[in-house]
Design an enzyme around this catalytic site. Sequence first.
Site, short mmCIF file in Angstrom:
data_model
loop_
_atom_site.label_atom_id
_atom_site.label_comp_id
_atom_site.label_asym_id
_atom_site.label_seq_id
_atom_site.Cartn_x
_atom_site.Cartn_y
_atom_site.Cartn_z
N PHE A 22 0.88 -1.17 0.00
CA PHE A 22 0.00 0.00 0.00
C PHE A 22 0.92 1.22 0.00
O PHE A 22 1.69 1.41 0.93
CB PHE A 22 -0.82 -0.06 1.28
CG PHE A 22 -1.83 1.03 1.44
CD1 PHE A 22 -3.16 0.79 1.13
CD2 PHE A 22 -1.48 2.28 1.93
CE1 PHE A 22 -4.11 1.78 1.30
CE2 PHE A 22 -2.42 3.27 2.09
CZ PHE A 22 -3.75 3.01 1.77
N SER A 260 -7.92 8.10 6.73
CA SER A 260 -7.90 6.69 7.08
C SER A 260 -7.98 5.87 5.80
O SER A 260 -8.69 6.24 4.86
CB SER A 260 -9.07 6.36 8.03
OG SER A 260 -10.17 5.86 7.31
N LYS A 261 -7.24 4.77 5.80
CA LYS A 261 -7.21 3.90 4.62
C LYS A 261 -8.60 3.40 4.29
O LYS A 261 -8.95 3.19 3.14
CB LYS A 261 -6.35 2.67 4.92
CG LYS A 261 -4.88 2.90 4.88
CD LYS A 261 -4.20 1.54 4.95
CE LYS A 261 -2.77 1.63 5.38
NZ LYS A 261 -2.16 0.31 5.56
N ARG A 262 -9.38 3.18 5.32
CA ARG A 262 -10.69 2.57 5.14
C ARG A 262 -11.69 3.60 4.57
O ARG A 262 -12.41 3.31 3.64
CB ARG A 262 -11.18 2.03 6.49
CG ARG A 262 -12.27 0.98 6.42
CD ARG A 262 -12.50 0.35 7.79
NE ARG A 262 -12.59 1.37 8.84
CZ ARG A 262 -13.67 2.12 9.08
NH1 ARG A 262 -14.75 1.97 8.35
NH2 ARG A 262 -13.66 3.03 10.05
#
Length: 507
Positions: A22, A260-262
Amino acid sequence: MEVSGHGGSRVRVRLAPSPTGFVHIGNVLVALVDAAIARKFNGAFVIRIEDTDQKRFLEGAEQLIYDSLAWLGIEWQEGPDRGGPFAPYRQSERLPRYLEVAEQLVAQGDAYRCWCSPERLDEMRKAQQAAKLPPKYDRLCLGKSETERQAFGGYTERSVVRLRMPDTGHTTFTDPIRGEMSFENALLDDRVLLKSDGFPTYNLAVVVDDHEMEITHAIRGEEWLPSTPAHLRVYEALDWTPPVIAHTPLLLNADRGKISKRKHPWANMRWFQDEGFLPEAVLNYLGNLIAFVPDAENPQQGVARELFGFAEISEHFQLGSIGPSGKVVDLDRLDWLNGQYIRRMALDELARRVGPFMTAAGLDTGNPIFMGALALEQERLKRLSEAPSVLSIFFREEAYAPEALVPKGVTPEVARQMLDGAISVCEGVAATGEWTAETLEAPFRDLAIALDLTTGKQRGQLFGVVRVASTGRTATPPLFDTMAILGAETILKRLAHARLLLAGLGV
Ligand code: GLU
């Protein structure tokens, strides 16, 4: 503070990513800062892969890092992929050296072995939390031999090595972005330097490598700031001069919160490629966050240039001017910038870049209609990924409900009259053999008069019927241009089909 050679030596900066699969946009921002400094001071930008966390290692992840930077046009001079005077540049290939340094630190009394089991450490942390104490190793192992330690509970033979932090005083350093930073030693944890598997932690490896690779400026994200006092302690214990250490501001979402990645898919660099942002627009956008590039044609102070590339970023870059506060990532602004680059691009080049998106959507860029359609849309396109949905009307007839042919405020009967009128106009123009936006426009204006459509709204209703009948959509590029590109044959076919749909409504 301006960047200059460190102790007179050549400027050397590094990006030290962990290959997690990532590539975080924050890491890319740091890479841009590194590359800008290296270019500005004729130094070297090194990529060092920090892959000592065996659990997190992922196949292909390293290549992903190179690809992301290369996509943006960020260049580096040394790294695992290209070698260099301080190879190897992968930490997993440098293990013996970390072990040696850890042993030296233990021998000097600057580090110590710790045999506490994970369970014991867990209990200790919970007790500290309950007592509202800062989380910190309680030093049960400090000063004990292994045999002495065994007499206490929570022993494991798989020992780690911990750094011994001073009990008193402060650790102070100057961060060129943040100014003087000071940490109270008594509050700092004795961090692990060497894990029980013999692998170093980040905190040991980063110091050893920055020193041995002769890094003059270690630039990293703000999230690493709490680790810096431990690193400085290691430098001191080894009698090494630390590099200048700078912590870049965090990137924030539109609500000024952490990304945030999410929740924020754009935390991942991949997203920008997949969404059809141009690398030059993304680089320009990130450059805006770290450098002020003055407008050359507008030399009065304070006017920023909108569009610029890496050369301008590095020319105007100043580490001390970034500022410590978080930077909001404004995707609307990026869309605007991307649109600017798309508009300025030669049509052939735009077609080349849009190509993969079209192909993925099953649209054939070899179709002779493609270039004309793209030219029509170039002004409006913001992301390359929008092209297939906007341009698909030029490639295939889209299904739509017959009711879409009846604009609001108009009866099906009136819609039918409008469509019949449009069909005869189109037949007439087609018969002349001159089917262009211009030859279509005039007879359509006459049709509006003939149908007694006097207000703008009524004319809008007429063109609405023609638009839906020609494309199946209520919003398209300019109508007559669209019809011109689609050609007389296709339009007449589509209008006839629309007529059948209206007949289905009983008119
Ligand atoms: N390995 C760390 C990371 O993943 C490096 C931090 C640093 O640059 O010191 O970002």
